[in-house]
Design a protein around this motif. Structure first.
Motif, mmCIF file in Angstrom:
data_model
loop_
_atom_site.group_PDB
_atom_site.id
_atom_site.type_symbol
_atom_site.label_atom_id
_atom_site.label_comp_id
_atom_site.label_asym_id
_atom_site.label_seq_id
_atom_site.Cartn_x
_atom_site.Cartn_y
_atom_site.Cartn_z
ATOM 1 N N GLY A 9 0.815 -1.210 0.000
ATOM 2 C CA GLY A 9 0.000 0.000 0.000
ATOM 3 C C GLY A 9 0.846 1.257 0.000
ATOM 4 N N LEU A 10 1.921 1.241 0.768
ATOM 5 C CA LEU A 10 2.825 2.387 0.817
ATOM 6 C C LEU A 10 3.478 2.626 -0.544
ATOM 7 N N VAL A 11 3.898 1.555 -1.189
ATOM 8 C CA VAL A 11 4.474 1.690 -2.534
ATOM 9 C C VAL A 11 3.439 2.297 -3.480
ATOM 10 N N GLY A 12 2.188 1.872 -3.354
ATOM 11 C CA GLY A 12 1.125 2.427 -4.184
ATOM 12 C C GLY A 12 0.900 3.906 -3.935
ATOM 13 N N VAL A 13 0.952 4.320 -2.678
ATOM 14 C CA VAL A 13 0.783 5.738 -2.349
ATOM 15 C C VAL A 13 1.942 6.554 -2.928
ATOM 16 N N VAL A 14 3.154 6.018 -2.808
ATOM 17 C CA VAL A 14 4.321 6.715 -3.376
ATOM 18 C C VAL A 14 4.167 6.828 -4.896
ATOM 19 N N LEU A 15 3.723 5.753 -5.537
ATOM 20 C CA LEU A 15 3.504 5.802 -6.988
ATOM 21 C C LEU A 15 2.434 6.834 -7.334
ATOM 22 N N PHE A 16 1.370 6.887 -6.562
ATOM 23 C CA PHE A 16 0.315 7.880 -6.790
ATOM 24 C C PHE A 16 0.887 9.290 -6.710
ATOM 25 N N ILE A 17 1.687 9.562 -5.690
ATOM 26 C CA ILE A 17 2.280 10.898 -5.527
ATOM 27 C C ILE A 17 3.182 11.237 -6.708
ATOM 28 N N ILE A 18 3.980 10.267 -7.124
ATOM 29 C CA ILE A 18 4.874 10.493 -8.265
ATOM 30 C C ILE A 18 4.064 10.768 -9.529
ATOM 31 N N LEU A 19 3.024 9.968 -9.738
ATOM 32 C CA LEU A 19 2.195 10.176 -10.934
ATOM 33 C C LEU A 19 1.505 11.537 -10.905
ATOM 34 N N CYS A 20 1.078 11.968 -9.725
ATOM 35 C CA CYS A 20 0.450 13.284 -9.606
ATOM 36 C C CYS A 20 1.439 14.404 -9.897
ATOM 37 N N MET A 21 2.667 14.249 -9.428
ATOM 38 C CA MET A 21 3.680 15.277 -9.669
ATOM 39 C C MET A 21 4.102 15.282 -11.137
ATOM 40 N N LYS A 22 4.087 14.119 -11.758
ATOM 41 C CA LYS A 22 4.558 14.000 -13.131
ATOM 42 C C LYS A 22 3.514 14.466 -14.145
ATOM 43 N N THR A 23 2.246 14.219 -13.862
ATOM 44 C CA THR A 23 1.202 14.557 -14.831
ATOM 45 C C THR A 23 0.156 15.441 -14.167
ATOM 46 N N HIS A 24 -0.641 16.034 -14.977
ATOM 47 C CA HIS A 24 -1.816 16.753 -14.481
ATOM 48 C C HIS A 24 -2.957 15.754 -14.540
ATOM 49 N N PHE A 25 -2.975 14.856 -13.553
ATOM 50 C CA PHE A 25 -3.806 13.661 -13.640
ATOM 51 C C PHE A 25 -5.306 13.953 -13.710
ATOM 52 N N LEU A 26 -5.773 15.039 -13.161
ATOM 53 C CA LEU A 26 -7.210 15.296 -13.195
ATOM 54 C C LEU A 26 -7.685 15.625 -14.607
ATOM 55 N N ARG A 27 -6.801 16.199 -15.407
ATOM 56 C CA ARG A 27 -7.168 16.524 -16.779
ATOM 57 C C ARG A 27 -6.873 15.377 -17.731
ATOM 58 N N VAL A 28 -5.929 14.541 -17.378
ATOM 59 C CA VAL A 28 -5.452 13.542 -18.320
ATOM 60 C C VAL A 28 -6.077 12.167 -18.091
ATOM 61 N N SER A 29 -6.127 11.717 -16.840
ATOM 62 C CA SER A 29 -6.481 10.326 -16.641
ATOM 63 C C SER A 29 -6.956 10.059 -15.232
ATOM 64 N N LEU A 30 -7.668 8.973 -15.093
ATOM 65 C CA LEU A 30 -8.062 8.504 -13.766
ATOM 66 C C LEU A 30 -7.117 7.416 -13.270
ATOM 67 N N PHE A 31 -6.089 7.107 -14.053
ATOM 68 C CA PHE A 31 -5.152 6.045 -13.684
ATOM 69 C C PHE A 31 -4.505 6.273 -12.317
ATOM 70 N N PRO A 32 -3.985 7.477 -12.020
ATOM 71 C CA PRO A 32 -3.409 7.674 -10.685
ATOM 72 C C PRO A 32 -4.429 7.455 -9.567
ATOM 73 N N LEU A 33 -5.672 7.799 -9.809
ATOM 74 C CA LEU A 33 -6.705 7.556 -8.790
ATOM 75 C C LEU A 33 -6.949 6.063 -8.609
ATOM 76 N N ALA A 34 -6.843 5.307 -9.686
ATOM 77 C CA ALA A 34 -6.966 3.851 -9.585
ATOM 78 C C ALA A 34 -5.799 3.283 -8.779
ATOM 79 N N VAL A 35 -4.611 3.835 -8.995
ATOM 80 C CA VAL A 35 -3.443 3.411 -8.211
ATOM 81 C C VAL A 35 -3.670 3.709 -6.731
ATOM 82 N N LEU A 36 -4.188 4.886 -6.431
ATOM 83 C CA LEU A 36 -4.478 5.245 -5.038
ATOM 84 C C LEU A 36 -5.534 4.323 -4.442
#
Length: 161
Positions: free
Chosen positions: A100-127
Motif C-alpha cells: 500500500g505504501l508503494v502504491g501511495v508513493v507511486l500515486f504521488i509520483i504520478l500526480c507530480m509528473k502529470t496533471h492527472f485530473l485533466r489527463v487520466s483517472l489512472f493515478p486515482l486507480a493506483v491510489l
C-alpha cells in the motif's frame, strides 16, 4: 460433498496459482508497456515508475503468498491457534502495508509528473488499490489480534485443567 479439506485444497490451489500468475505479470507487464500495446500516452510517460513500483512490491507479494501457503498447511494439520500462525499473519499484514505504501508513493509520483485530473483517472486507480492493500493489511492485523487473544484463552484453559 463440499467439506473443510476440499475448501483448504481449493484455497491452496488458488494461492499456488497466484505464484504463477504473479510471475507471468512480472514478465508480461514490462513487455506490454515496452512493445507499445498500450497507446495511452500518460501511461507510457509513467512506465518507468510503474515498473519500479511493480518490482518493489514483488518481494512483499511473494512473502505474503509463502505465508498464506504455510498458514494453509498449518490449518490442514489442525494447528490453528499457535504462535507460528500469529507470526505468519503479522508478516502478511506488513506485506500488505508495504504494498500500500508503494502504491501511495507511486500515486504521488504520478500526480507530480502529470496533471492527472485533466489527463487520466489512472493515478486515482493506483491510489484506490493502495488504499485497498492497506485495508487488507488492517483486516489481517485484526485477525492476528484475534488469534493472539484466542491463544491466551487457550493457554489459560490448559493451565486450569
Amino acid at each position: 460433498m463440499w467439506n473443510k479439506n476440499k475448501s483448504i485444497m481449493l484455497t491452496q490451489l488458488i494461492v499456488r496459482a497466484c505464484y504463477v500468475i504473479f510471475a507471468i505479470a512480472l514478465v508480461a507487464l514490462p513487455l506490454v508497456l515496452n512493445w507499445g500495446f498500450i497507446e495511452l500516452h500518460y501511461l507510457r510517460e509513467s512506465m518507468d515508475y510503474i515498473l519500479c513500483a511493480l518490482f518493489a512490491v514483488v518481494p512483499a507479494g511473494y512473502t505474503a503468498l509463502i505465508c498464506l501457503d504455510k498458514l494453509l498447511i498449518n490449518v490442514k494439520r489442525e494447528m490453528v491457534f499457535n504462535e507460528k500462525n500469529v507470526k505468519l499473519l503479522r508478516i502478511i499484514s506488513w506485506a500488505c502495508f508495504y504494498a500500500g505504501l508503494v502504491g501511495v508513493v507511486l500515486f504521488i509520483i504520478l500526480c507530480m509528473k502529470t496533471h492527472f485530473l485533466r489527463v487520466s483517472l489512472f493515478p486515482l486507480a493506483v491510489l484506490a488499490l493502495a488504499i485497498a492493500e492497506m485495508f487488507m493489511g488492517l483486516v489481517v492485523r485484526v485477525v492476528k489480534n484475534v488469534f493472539e487473544a484466542a491463544i491466551e484463552i487457550k493457554e489459560e484453559n490448559e493451565l486450569t485443567i
